[in-house]
Design an enzyme around this catalytic site. Structure first.
Site, PDB file in Angstrom:
ATOM      1  N   ASP A  76       0.845  -1.206   0.000  1.00 15.48           N
ATOM      2  CA  ASP A  76       0.000   0.000   0.000  1.00 15.48           C
ATOM      3  C   ASP A  76       0.876   1.250   0.000  1.00 15.48           C
ATOM      4  OD1 ASP A  76      -2.765  -0.763   0.077  1.00 15.48           O
ATOM      5  OD2 ASP A  76      -2.497  -1.455   2.123  1.00 15.48           O
ATOM      6  N   ASP A 120      -7.033   5.439  -5.647  1.00 18.97           N
ATOM      7  CA  ASP A 120      -6.800   4.397  -4.658  1.00 18.97           C
ATOM      8  C   ASP A 120      -5.596   3.631  -5.192  1.00 18.97           C
ATOM      9  OD1 ASP A 120      -6.695   2.226  -2.998  1.00 18.97           O
ATOM     10  OD2 ASP A 120      -8.804   1.676  -3.195  1.00 18.97           O
ATOM     11  N   GLU A 283     -13.149   5.552  -5.822  1.00 22.53           N
ATOM     12  CA  GLU A 283     -13.647   4.200  -6.088  1.00 22.53           C
ATOM     13  C   GLU A 283     -14.976   4.269  -6.846  1.00 22.53           C
ATOM     14  OE1 GLU A 283     -11.757   1.541  -2.452  1.00 22.53           O
ATOM     15  OE2 GLU A 283     -13.517   2.779  -1.988  1.00 22.53           O
TER      16      GLU A 283
END
Length: 336
Positions: A76, A120, A283
């Site tokens: 991440d 994201d 998203e």
């Protein structure tokens, strides 16, 4: 076109595709093409890191949490750094919104451009350690206000997106992209080190045979969602086959399958998450943009996702998207 060795000597790379699309726009400057090329550099680096994660000790927890309260994985953090650094150095971005950062990131003036990028960097990171497909999602707006970029520049409905896309890291690496004129898919060719057009003019079937949702939340669903899921699992017409259930837990992978095979993806509001769980800016909006451009539908359960006016960069939204007929059936069960 192929030569005797079976290699395409006239392949449509992503850069070539963008340049050809750019020529169709009278006032195009090439700025969006340059921005997207920098994004592709970040995506290629992430794809490489995903493949080497076990060897390079990139599995596991990084020791911090993101804005969703999820524990950040090492990948991440790496993916976020790649996105931020590539976009900052592109000379085309003005403001960045990342799931991993609580506040917006303003690009330094010398490198500041005119685009707002919401992303994201690594979707589905809970699947990293078990080698399930993961991805990246991004949406791009053009800055409209004068002066220095501010948070308000990112609080725009999805109808104003100029481009959206996602990258899928699985058996291969694929980027699916729309600039508002249909949807095209590009696969990373490791021999060229570039993305090549493999899925031109992607379209979702009018109706599919697959539903995708986390049924572990069924206890918290409202009656409309329960009614719809039961209707596809146990059709009243005995001549109709029940839908198949497919759920990976990585939005990119689940939506990608929905675009290719048709059907419906649901992450609806429920009693535990009345505003939904997925984030609107990086998203819900990009995926809704892609799905609608591919001929599908995307709803919150009470209206178009793309028409929601955000009030916070990390705002949540219910998501119901996929084949038009399937989404319409779901909305009918919800009384819409």
């Amino acid at each position: 076109m192929s030569n005797a060795h079976g290699m395409d000597t006239d392949c449509m790379t992503l850069t070539r595709f963008l340049i050809s699309e750019q020529r169709k726009c009278e006032h195009a400057t090439g700025a969006l093409t340059m921005l997207l090329n920098q994004l592709m550099t970040a995506i290629k680096a992430i794809a490489s890191a995903v493949k080497r994660a076990g060897i390079a000790n990139l599995y596991g927890i990084a020791g911090s949490s993101n804005t969703s309260g999820d524990e950040q994985k090492k990948l991440d953090v790496l993916a976020n750094d790649l996105f931020v650094n590539m976009l900052r150095s592109s000379g085309q971005a003005a403001l960045l919104v990342s799931e991993e950062d609580e506040k917006v990131i303003e690009v330094d003036v010398p490198n500041q451009g005119k685009y707002i990028v919401c992303f994201d960097p690594l979707d589905g990171s809970s699947n990293i350690d078990c080698l399930v497909s993961i991805g990246s999602i991004f949406g791009i707006y053009e800055k409209k206000s004068a002066g220095s970029p501010a948070t308000a520049d990112a609080l725009r409905p999805g109808t104003e997106l100029v481009a959206s896309g996602y990258a899928l890291y699985g058996a291969g690496c694929m980027v699916v992209l729309t600039t508002g004129c249909g949807v095209n898919g590009f696969t990373l060719d490791p021999t060229l080190g570039d993305f090549v057009l493999t899925h031109p003019a992607m379209n979702i079937k009018e109706r599919g045979k697959i539903y995708s949702t986390n049924e572990g939340y069924a206890l918290y669903w409202d009656e409309g969602i329960k009614k719809y899921i039961n209707s596809v699992k146990f059709p009243e017409d005995s001549k109709k086959a029940p839908y198949s259930s497919r759920y990976i837990g990585s939005m990119v992978a689940d939506v990608h399958r929905t675009i290719l095979y048709g059907g419906i993806f649901l992450y609806p509001a429920n009693s535990k998450s009345p505003k939904g769980k997925l984030r609107l800016l990086y998203e819900g909006n990009p995926m809704a943009h892609i799905v609608e451009q591919a001929g599908g539908a995307a709803s919150t359960g009470s209206g178009r996702i793309l028409e929601v006016m955000p009030t916070d960069i990390h705002e949540r939204v219910p998501v119901i998207l996929g084949s038009k007929a399937d989404v319409a059936d779901c909305l009918a069960c919800l009384g819409q």
